[in-house]
Design a protein around this motif. Structure first.
Motif, short mmCIF file in Angstrom:
data_model
loop_
_atom_site.label_atom_id
_atom_site.label_comp_id
_atom_site.label_asym_id
_atom_site.label_seq_id
_atom_site.Cartn_x
_atom_site.Cartn_y
_atom_site.Cartn_z
N TYR A 37 0.86 -1.17 0.00
CA TYR A 37 0.00 0.00 0.00
C TYR A 37 0.91 1.23 0.00
O TYR A 37 1.88 1.28 0.76
N ILE A 38 0.61 2.21 -0.88
CA ILE A 38 1.50 3.37 -1.04
C ILE A 38 0.72 4.65 -0.84
O ILE A 38 -0.36 4.84 -1.42
N SER A 39 1.27 5.55 -0.02
CA SER A 39 0.64 6.85 0.24
C SER A 39 1.55 7.96 -0.29
O SER A 39 2.70 8.07 0.12
N PHE A 40 0.99 8.77 -1.21
CA PHE A 40 1.70 9.94 -1.72
C PHE A 40 1.36 11.16 -0.87
O PHE A 40 0.18 11.43 -0.61
N PHE A 41 2.36 11.89 -0.45
CA PHE A 41 2.17 13.18 0.23
C PHE A 41 2.87 14.22 -0.65
O PHE A 41 4.10 14.24 -0.74
N ILE A 42 2.08 15.08 -1.27
CA ILE A 42 2.57 15.87 -2.41
C ILE A 42 2.70 17.34 -2.03
O ILE A 42 1.68 18.04 -1.86
N PRO A 43 3.92 17.86 -1.87
CA PRO A 43 4.11 19.30 -1.64
C PRO A 43 3.68 20.08 -2.89
O PRO A 43 3.92 19.63 -4.02
N THR A 44 3.06 21.24 -2.69
CA THR A 44 2.56 22.00 -3.83
C THR A 44 2.94 23.46 -3.71
O THR A 44 2.88 24.06 -2.64
N LEU A 45 3.31 24.02 -4.86
CA LEU A 45 3.67 25.43 -4.95
C LEU A 45 2.49 26.24 -5.47
O LEU A 45 2.46 27.44 -5.39
N GLY A 46 1.52 25.55 -6.03
CA GLY A 46 0.29 26.18 -6.54
C GLY A 46 -0.76 25.10 -6.66
O GLY A 46 -0.50 23.93 -6.37
N PRO A 47 -1.97 25.45 -7.07
CA PRO A 47 -3.02 24.42 -7.19
C PRO A 47 -2.63 23.35 -8.20
O PRO A 47 -2.13 23.68 -9.28
N PRO A 48 -2.82 22.08 -7.86
CA PRO A 48 -2.50 21.01 -8.82
C PRO A 48 -3.33 21.15 -10.09
O PRO A 48 -4.50 21.53 -10.04
N SER A 49 -2.72 20.85 -11.22
CA SER A 49 -3.43 20.98 -12.50
C SER A 49 -4.46 19.85 -12.63
O SER A 49 -4.34 18.80 -11.98
N PRO A 50 -5.49 20.07 -13.46
CA PRO A 50 -6.48 18.99 -13.69
C PRO A 50 -5.83 17.70 -14.18
O PRO A 50 -6.25 16.61 -13.80
N SER A 51 -4.78 17.83 -15.02
CA SER A 51 -4.13 16.62 -15.52
C SER A 51 -3.42 15.87 -14.39
O SER A 51 -3.41 14.62 -14.39
N THR A 52 -2.84 16.60 -13.43
CA THR A 52 -2.21 15.94 -12.28
C THR A 52 -3.25 15.18 -11.46
O THR A 52 -3.05 14.03 -11.06
N TYR A 53 -4.41 15.83 -11.19
CA TYR A 53 -5.48 15.16 -10.47
C TYR A 53 -5.93 13.89 -11.19
O TYR A 53 -6.12 12.83 -10.59
N SER A 54 -6.09 14.00 -12.50
CA SER A 54 -6.60 12.85 -13.25
C SER A 54 -5.61 11.69 -13.22
O SER A 54 -6.01 10.52 -13.21
N ILE A 55 -4.31 12.00 -13.23
CA ILE A 55 -3.31 10.93 -13.13
C ILE A 55 -3.49 10.16 -11.82
O ILE A 55 -3.51 8.93 -11.79
N PHE A 56 -3.62 10.88 -10.72
CA PHE A 56 -3.75 10.22 -9.42
C PHE A 56 -5.08 9.47 -9.29
O PHE A 56 -5.13 8.39 -8.71
N GLU A 57 -6.13 10.04 -9.85
CA GLU A 57 -7.43 9.37 -9.74
C GLU A 57 -7.50 8.10 -10.58
O GLU A 57 -8.37 7.26 -10.36
N SER A 58 -6.57 7.94 -11.52
CA SER A 58 -6.56 6.73 -12.36
C SER A 58 -5.65 5.64 -11.80
O SER A 58 -5.52 4.58 -12.42
N LEU A 59 -5.03 5.88 -10.64
CA LEU A 59 -4.07 4.92 -10.10
C LEU A 59 -4.77 3.71 -9.47
O LEU A 59 -5.95 3.78 -9.10
N PRO A 60 -4.06 2.59 -9.33
CA PRO A 60 -4.63 1.41 -8.68
C PRO A 60 -5.09 1.72 -7.26
O PRO A 60 -4.60 2.66 -6.62
N PRO A 61 -6.02 0.93 -6.72
CA PRO A 61 -6.58 1.22 -5.39
C PRO A 61 -5.56 1.13 -4.26
O PRO A 61 -5.78 1.69 -3.18
#
Length: 477
Positions: A37-61
C-alpha cells in the motif's frame, strides 16, 4: 491476529518530471507486489493541474494521495527553480509530519519505509523520527547520480573549482563515466556563489544518509558506472537499486484535439516524421523559436512540433503553466506554408503515443531523462537540444557514449542560437542517409536492452522484487 501489509510513504518534489518517476515506480511495485500500500504526500507550490489530479485518480486502489497545503509562491518568487523546488518541500514538512503520523496508525498496514525525491531530502528527518527505512528515488541517469555522490568531495577541492565547475580547466572524469566539460554540467554546479549551488550541495551531502538509492536506469545501459559505484561502496554510499526504465506506458487525458495529431500521423509514411518537443517545461527564446521553425521548413522533412510560447528563461513553463497562445509566436505564414509538411500542436501532445507510432522516425528532444528513456524504449534516434538541469550531461551521453543522437551546433557569435541552416542539416542527418540509419540501428540495441531489463526475469524486475522482499521482512521487526 492478522499480519499487517507493508505500507510505503512517498514524498515527490514539485515538477512533473519529478512526480512521474515516483508514480510509475509505485504502479510497478503494486502490479508485481499487490500486497503493498503506497501513500503519496505531495508538496505543492500552486493548485495542482487537472491533468495531475486525473493521473492520481486513475491509479490502482493500493495507491492513495494527499496534496499538502500550498506554499505561498510570493515567499519563494526571487529564488532559482532548484531552490524553489527544494524549499517547497522543506516548508511542507510540518503538515507532512501530521499526515505521516496519521498514516503510521493504520489498522491494516504498517508503514515500513519512506521513498523520497532528490529534492525532498529534508524529509529524511521525518523518516528518522518514525524509525522508518529511507530511500531516495533518483529520477535520472546513474552517471548524474555519480556526480551528485562525488560532489561534496569535488567541492572541497577549491583549486580545481575555485568559483564553480564552469571554470574547470580539464574535463571531469568520474569513475566509470565518460568525461564531461565543465560547461556540460548542470547549471547549479557552475557558480559557487549562487543559491542553487548551495542548495544542490546540501542535497548531495544528504544523499549519503538514506538506506538506499533507487535509480531510474538499468544495469545494461550504464554498466561501467554501475560497477564503479558497487566497487567503491564499502559503506561509503547507500546501496543503489536499478529499477528502470520507469516510464509512462500511455499518455493521460487524450482529448479530441490531441487525437487529431495521432490521426495525422496515421496518414504519414513509416519513419517519415520528426517529433519535436522540449518536455513539460522547456522554453525557447523568440529568436530561437523562429530559427527552429524556419529550419524545420527548410529541411523538407515532415514534422510534428509541440510549440510553447517563448521566454528568456529555458524552464519558464516548468513550475507554472503558460497562458499565451503559442501559435501566435511562430513566423508569419509558417503554418500555411508547412500545411502538408508538418503538424503543429500548442503546448502538449500525447508523447507516448507519438513515440510508439510507426510514422515517427526521430525525436528532437531537450534530453530530459524521462523523454530520453521513452525514446530508448520505443527505439527513436534523437536530435539533442538540452536546455537546463542535467540535460547537457544527458546530451553528451547520447551523442558520445551511446551514439544514438546528433547535436546541432549553436552560433557562438549570437548567444549560442542554433541557426535555421544548422537545424535543417541535423534533421537531414537523422532522417535520411547512412548516418541516420546507423543511429536507428544503434537505438534498437538499447530498445532491446530496456525491454530485457523489465522482462519477468530481467535485472530491474529482479531488483524490485528484492527490494519489495526487504520491505516485507520489516513487518516482523
Amino acid at each position: 491476529m492478522e499480519r499487517k501489509s507493508p505500507s510505503i510513504a512517498t514524498i515527490p518534489a514539485p515538477g512533473f518530471s519529478h512526480l512521474l518517476p515516483l508514480i510509475e515506480f509505485s504502479k510497478r511495485l503494486v502490479v508485481h507486489h499487490p500486497h503493498f500500500y503506497i501513500s503519496f504526500f505531495i508538496p505543492t507550490l500552486g493548485p495542482p493541474s487537472p491533468s495531475t489530479y486525473s493521473i492520481f485518480e486513475s491509479l490502482p486502489p493500493q495507491i492513495d494521495f494527499t496534496f499538502l497545503p500550498e506554499i505561498n509562491m510570493e515567499d519563494l518568487k526571487t529564488l532559482d527553480a532548484e531552490t524553489q523546488i527544494y524549499q517547497t518541500v522543506t516548508l511542507s514538512l510540518p503538515s507532512l509530519r501530521r499526515h505521516a503520523l496519521t498514516s503510521f496508525a493504520s489498522p491494516t498496514h504498517r508503514l515500513v519505509a519512506m521513498v523520497i525525491d532528490f529534492f525532498s531530502m529534508d524529509a529524511l528527518d521525518i523518516a528518522k523520527e518514525l524509525k522508518l527505512k529511507s530511500y531516495v528515488l533518483y529520477p535520472s541517469a546513474t552517471t548524474s547520480l555519480s556526480l551528485c555522490l562525488h560532489f561534496p568531495e569535488l567541492d572541497e577541492n577549491h583549486e580545481m573549482v575555485p568559483t564553480g565547475f564552469r571554470d574547470l580547466s580539464q574535463p571531469l572524469k568520474l569513475p566509470g563515466c565518460i568525461s564531461f566539460q565543465g560547461k556540460d554540467l548542470p547549471d547549479p554546479f557552475l557558480e559557487r556563489s549562487s543559491e542553487a549551488y548551495k542548495t544542490i550541495l546540501h542535497a548531495c551531502k544528504q544523499l549519503r544518509l538514506p538506506d538506499g538509492i533507487i535509480v531510474n536506469s538499468f544495469v545494461d545501459l550504464e554498466p561501467e558506472v554501475v560497477n564503479a559505484l558497487q566497487e567503491s561502496n564499502q559503506n561509503q554510499y547507500p546501496l543503489v537499486y536499478h529499477v528502470g526504465p520507469i516510464i509512462q506506458t500511455r499518455s493521460t487525458n487524450i482529448s479530441e484535439s490531441d487525437s487529431e495529431c495521432l490521426r495525422w500521423l496515421d496518414n504519414q509514411p513509416r519513419n517519415s516524421v520528426l517529433y519535436v518537443s522540449f518536455g513539460s517545461g522547456g522554453t525557447l527564446s523568440q529568436d530561437q523559436l523562429e530559427e527552429l521553425a524556419q529550419g524545420l521548413e527548410m529541411s523538407g522533412h515532415k514534422f510534428l512540433w509541440v510549440v510553447r510560447a517563448p521566454s528568456a528563461s529555458t524552464n519558464s513553463a516548468y513550475l507554472s503553466a503558460q497562458k499565451e497562445d503559442p501559435l501566435s509566436y511562430v513566423p508569419q505564414g509558417f503554418l500555411d506554408r508547412t500545411k502538408g509538411q508538418g503538424f503543429v500542436v500548442p503546448s502538449w501532445a500525447p508523447q507516448i503515443e507519438v513515440l510508439k507510432h510507426d510514422s515517427t522516425g526521430g525525436f528532437l528532444t531537450h534530453c530530459g531523462w524521462n523523454s530520453t528513456l521513452e525514446a530508448m524504449v520505443y527505439g527513436k534516434p534523437m536530435i539533442v537540444w538540452p536546455l537546463f538541469a542535467e540535460q547537457r550531461m544527458n546530451a553528451v551521453m547520447l551523442t558520445e557514449q551511446f551514439k544514438v543522437a546528433v547535436r546541432p551546433i549553436g552560433d557562438e557569435n549570437n548567444n549560442g542560437i542554433v541557426k535555421r541552416e544548422e537545424v535543417a542539416r541535423v534533421v537531414k542527418i537523422l532522417m535520411e542517409g547512412d548516418e541516420g540509419k546507423e543511429l536507428r540501428r544503434r537505438i534498437q540495441v538499447f530498445k532491446d536492452a530496456a525491454a530485457k531489463a523489465v522482462s519477468e526475469d530481467g535485472s530491474s524486475i529482479m531488483t524490485l522484487s528484492n527490494l519489495a522482499q526487504e520491505w516485507t521482512n520489516l513487518i516482523g521487526n
